[in-house]
Design a protein around this motif. Structure first.
Motif, PDB file in Angstrom:
ATOM      1  N   THR A 122      -3.047   1.312  12.706  1.00 28.08           N
ATOM      2  CA  THR A 122      -2.042   1.549  11.681  1.00 28.08           C
ATOM      3  C   THR A 122      -0.684   1.130  12.230  1.00 28.08           C
ATOM      4  OG1 THR A 122      -1.661   3.827  12.400  1.00 28.08           O
ATOM      5  CG2 THR A 122      -3.334   3.477  10.705  1.00 28.08           C
ATOM      6  N   VAL A 180      -2.640  -2.372   9.784  1.00 25.62           N
ATOM      7  CA  VAL A 180      -2.804  -2.066   8.354  1.00 25.62           C
ATOM      8  C   VAL A 180      -2.050  -0.786   7.995  1.00 25.62           C
ATOM      9  CG1 VAL A 180      -5.069  -3.190   8.230  1.00 25.62           C
ATOM     10  CG2 VAL A 180      -4.933  -0.753   8.769  1.00 25.62           C
ATOM     11  N   GLU A 181      -1.957  -0.519   6.691  1.00 29.05           N
ATOM     12  CA  GLU A 181      -1.339   0.728   6.233  1.00 29.05           C
ATOM     13  C   GLU A 181      -2.191   1.925   6.681  1.00 29.05           C
ATOM     14  OE1 GLU A 181       1.547   1.070   4.610  1.00 29.05           O
ATOM     15  OE2 GLU A 181       1.879  -1.100   4.614  1.00 29.05           O
ATOM     16  N   GLU A 183      -3.454   4.518   5.295  1.00 34.37           N
ATOM     17  CA  GLU A 183      -4.628   4.936   4.521  1.00 34.37           C
ATOM     18  C   GLU A 183      -5.750   3.894   4.501  1.00 34.37           C
ATOM     19  OE1 GLU A 183      -1.565   3.130   1.689  1.00 34.37           O
ATOM     20  OE2 GLU A 183      -1.566   4.513   3.390  1.00 34.37           O
ATOM     21  N   ASP A 184      -5.472   2.700   5.039  1.00 34.15           N
ATOM     22  CA  ASP A 184      -6.448   1.613   4.948  1.00 34.15           C
ATOM     23  C   ASP A 184      -7.234   1.367   6.238  1.00 34.15           C
ATOM     24  OD1 ASP A 184      -5.600   1.146   2.351  1.00 34.15           O
ATOM     25  OD2 ASP A 184      -4.130  -0.372   2.943  1.00 34.15           O
ATOM     26  N   ASP A 187     -11.134   1.889   6.132  1.00 35.49           N
ATOM     27  CA  ASP A 187     -11.753   0.953   5.182  1.00 35.49           C
ATOM     28  C   ASP A 187     -11.745  -0.463   5.728  1.00 35.49           C
ATOM     29  OD1 ASP A 187     -12.237   2.993   3.410  1.00 35.49           O
ATOM     30  OD2 ASP A 187     -10.485   2.590   2.146  1.00 35.49           O
ATOM     31  N   LYS A 188     -10.652  -0.862   6.356  1.00 26.81           N
ATOM     32  CA  LYS A 188     -10.556  -2.221   6.915  1.00 26.81           C
ATOM     33  C   LYS A 188     -11.537  -2.398   8.070  1.00 26.81           C
ATOM     34  CE  LYS A 188      -8.267  -5.202   5.969  1.00 26.81           C
ATOM     35  NZ  LYS A 188      -8.551  -6.433   5.184  1.00 26.81           N
TER      36      LYS A 188
END
Length: 257
Positions: A122, A180-181, A183-184, A187-188
């Protein structure tokens, strides 16, 4: 509840460190991780692994209180070598391991992340090796792996100051693959694992066995030297003061002995 949750999503295994609040790497957690690797290695259906932390952090470090319960230099060296061997096994693993890093990967937590093959971070995650601020040094191959990613100059700066860098800085320095952000991140990492798992296991295993040849032979000598130095320094007065100061949340008074 175990210290690691094991979940299968098609051809991907998701391992979640669940040792709140810091997801500290105790010997029990490392033992659980080793057992899970055994399980994954014997499951022909698994083609990729995602490793993440539950709660606020990926892992904020090794279990300092457990370290300080050791008595002799040989105990410290043995502890260091066991961690090194496990992380070396991850790096040599026939199946790719993707670290999904949020919050913090510090000390042993970063050393674990560096043993993984791919790191998704993140933007505001903190990655660092703060051991010198406790009067000790990294003991799970941090002094050897970090220069491979960020170069020697940046490794000196990070290890000697103990100051962490952000996820964005880690990406720029070569320590992270993608930023990545918040919250992602999971998932990424899962999406990347699924993309890899769409390939043939024969190809995946072949690649995993070939890329490690790029590592120099000096690495094995380097981690042996690190374990020995780690044991010697942990017995110093400064190490006792540094760890005590950390536990008491105060600034250490180092006397250089």
């Amino acid at each position: 509840m175990g210290l690691l949750a094991y979940e299968v999503k098609d051809n991907v295994v998701v391992l979640t460190i669940q040792s709140p609040p810091a997801n500290a790497l105790s010997s029990n957690l490392l033992s659980d991780l080793s057992d899970n690797l055994d399980k994954i290695e014997t499951d022909f259906g698994v083609k990729a692994v995602v490793l993440k932390g539950e709660g606020k952090f990926f892992s904020a470090g090794a279990d300092i209180k457990e370290f300080t319960s050791q008595q002799n230099a040989s105990d410290y060296q043995s502890l260091s070598e066991k961690g090194q061997q496990l992380f070396d096994r991850i790096e040599q693993f026939p199946i790719p391991v993707i670290a999904a890093i949020h919050g913090a990967a510090l000390g042993g937590g970063l050393e674990l992340a560096m043993a993984c093959h791919i790191r998704i971070v993140t933007e505001h995650a903190k990655l660092g090796l703060p051991e010198v601020t406790l009067g000790i040094i990294p003991g799970f191959a941090g002094t050897q792996r970090l220069p491979n990613y960020v170069g020697t100059a940046k490794a000196y700066e990070m290890i000697l100051t103990g100051q962490p860098i952000s996820g964005s800085e880690a990406k720029a320095a070569g320590l992270a693959n993608q930023v990545v952000e918040e919250e992602d991140v999971f998932d990424k990492a899962l999406e990347l694992a699924e993309t890899i798992a769409a390939g043939s296991k024969l190809s995946i295993n072949a690649v995993m066995g070939l890329i490690p040849y790029a590592k120099t032979d000096q690495f094995a000598s380097g981690i042996q030297a690190e374990a020995k130095a780690f044991a010697g320094i942990f017995g110093s007065e400064d190490a006792k003061e540094g760890v005590q100061a950390f536990i008491e949340k105060r600034k250490p008074n180092f006397r250089d002995k």
